[in-house]
Write an enzyme that holds these catalytic residues in place. Structure first.
Site, mmCIF file in Angstrom:
data_model
loop_
_atom_site.group_PDB
_atom_site.id
_atom_site.type_symbol
_atom_site.label_atom_id
_atom_site.label_comp_id
_atom_site.label_asym_id
_atom_site.label_seq_id
_atom_site.Cartn_x
_atom_site.Cartn_y
_atom_site.Cartn_z
ATOM 1 C CE LYS A 1 -4.206 1.684 2.231
ATOM 2 N NZ LYS A 1 -5.027 1.833 1.029
HETATM 3 N N1 PPE Z 1 -7.842 -1.631 -3.014
HETATM 4 C C1 PPE Z 1 -7.306 -0.387 -2.956
HETATM 5 C C2 PPE Z 1 -6.671 0.179 -4.182
HETATM 6 C C3 PPE Z 1 -7.367 0.329 -1.762
HETATM 7 O O1 PPE Z 1 -6.845 1.556 -1.702
HETATM 8 C C4 PPE Z 1 -8.001 -0.232 -0.632
HETATM 9 C C5 PPE Z 1 -8.083 0.528 0.662
HETATM 10 C C6 PPE Z 1 -8.525 -1.531 -0.740
HETATM 11 C C7 PPE Z 1 -8.419 -2.198 -1.945
HETATM 12 C C8 PPE Z 1 -9.176 -2.223 0.425
HETATM 13 O O2 PPE Z 1 -8.235 -2.540 1.404
HETATM 14 P P1 PPE Z 1 -8.618 -2.719 2.939
HETATM 15 O O3 PPE Z 1 -8.887 -1.355 3.482
HETATM 16 O O4 PPE Z 1 -7.449 -3.378 3.551
HETATM 17 O O5 PPE Z 1 -9.818 -3.561 2.984
HETATM 18 N N2 PPE Z 1 -8.226 1.928 0.556
HETATM 19 C C9 PPE Z 1 -7.994 2.737 1.731
HETATM 20 C C10 PPE Z 1 -7.740 4.190 1.427
HETATM 21 C C11 PPE Z 1 -8.720 4.946 0.610
HETATM 22 C C12 PPE Z 1 -8.381 6.413 0.496
HETATM 23 O O6 PPE Z 1 -9.092 7.110 -0.221
HETATM 24 O O7 PPE Z 1 -7.420 6.893 1.116
HETATM 25 C C13 PPE Z 1 -9.053 2.537 2.792
HETATM 26 O O8 PPE Z 1 -10.119 1.990 2.530
HETATM 27 O O9 PPE Z 1 -8.795 2.915 3.935
#
Ligand code: PPE
Length: 315
Positions: A163
């Site tokens: 990330k």
């Molecule tokens: N894909 C992407 C590209 C992504 O950024 C997130 C989280 C996920 C999948 C889901 O991951 P998880 O949160 O572990 O279930 N995106 C984060 C940030 C968004 C933002 O705008 O900043 C979030 O959901 O916190």
């Protein structure tokens, strides 16, 4: 996407080992991470539960941060345990029963030039109230999504398992394109045309009673909510299959939903102007189970809620 308008400031930010005033958590413009996007971050939610504030899967989030750092050859100056404890200090200091928590580690001010050697690593954790990512209305009735013309970064472009901050230029372009065309969210395809992620969410499809989600080979972020949803769905007796999906799988699906820490479980009611319909029974069931879990309204998946260490429990 997200809340429109200024973010709601809180009292403190944890920065490099101490709690500083919100306004003082600043960096130099020579910061490596600002020039090259060389940072890693997390998005975590703390929820108000009957037993006090709980952070959902806190350990896994910091473990993923540590993995993200490793993939950038970044040495985090704090252990997962130290970061967890910093997180609790911050939550205590800001005194919000519910908040979004944003840890970030980045190559700091030291030397410029693309190589990060010679740059120190700075670590900060912010927390603030962040409502539903795709809106209350979206959470309830579903959103309209559009396949982006921007491809999701491939595994040999930037490690998508990380990330990493720089990756989000890709997400930003995709969501801007979708928003400018009148859609709430973007869905990115891989270079080979398989469904990858939303700009900030993982994707699920329900067809003929089976739940599908792209597997890791589709350049997705290994989402913690995705993992949660797969486990909840299986426990509820659903069949969950991880496999490559193409865009027509979305158009012809019975149900489509997205999930992420910020977005929680958000139904998709339309993709590229193909109606999928109002939130279907599987989506509604999983969304309810997820929200009950994070708010501590069910004990069934209670192992994922982490509470403040006793010595630091807030009143
Ligand atoms: N894909 C992407 C590209 C992504 O950024 C997130 C989280 C996920 C999948 C889901 O991951 P998880 O949160 O572990 O279930 N995106 C984060 C940030 C968004 C933002 O705008 O900043 C979030 O959901 O916190």
């Amino acid at each position: 996407m997200g809340t429109i308008g200024a973010m709601q400031e809180t009292s403190k930010i944890w920065m490099n080992g101490e709690l500083v005033d919100w306004a003082d958590a600043t960096v130099h413009v020579g910061t490596h991470g600002l020039h090259y996007g060389s940072g890693v971050f997390e998005g975590i939610r703390a929820y108000e539960t009957p037993r006090g504030t709980a952070v959902f899967r806190l350990t896994e989030h910091f473990e993923r941060l540590a993995n993200s750092a490793k993939l950038l050859y970044m040495e985090l100056p704090y252990s997962v345990d130290e970061l967890k404890s910093a997180c609790w200090d911050l939550i205590g200091a800001n005194g919000l029963p519910e908040c979004y928590v944003r840890p970030i580690a980045f190559f700091g001010y030291g030397e410029l030039g693309v190589s990060s050697r010679g740059s120190p690593v700075d670590v900060a954790i912010m927390s603030w109230p962040w409502g539903s990512y795709l809106g209350e209305e979206g959470l309830r009735n579903g959103i309209r999504a559009k396949i982006a013309s921007w491809e999701r970064i491939g595994p040999n472009v930037i490690p998508h398992v990380a990330k990493a901050t720089g990756i989000y230029i890709n997400s930003m372009l995709a969501v801007l394109e979708a928003n400018r065309a009148g859609y709430e969210e973007a869905i990115l395809l891989t270079h080979d045309g398989y469904i990858a992620d939303g700009s900030g969410e993982n994707i699920f499809v329900v067809t003929d009673g089976v739940i599908y989600t792209p597997d890791l080979s589709a350049s997705i972020l290994p989402g913690i909510t995705r993992d949660t949803v797969m486990q909840i769905a299986q426990d509820l007796g659903h069949r969950v299959v991880q496999k490559n999906l193409i865009r027509t799988d979305l158009y012809l699906a019975d149900e489509v939903f997205m999930c992420g820490t910020a977005a929680e479980v958000t139904p998709i009611r339309e993709v590229d102007d193909h109606p999928i319909g109002p939130p279907g029974p599987v989506t509604v069931e999983i969304q309810a189970a997820y929200l009950d879990t994070v708010h501590g309204r069910t004990e069934r998946w209670g192992q994922w809620l982490e509470y403040a260490p006793a010595a630091k429990t807030q009143a």
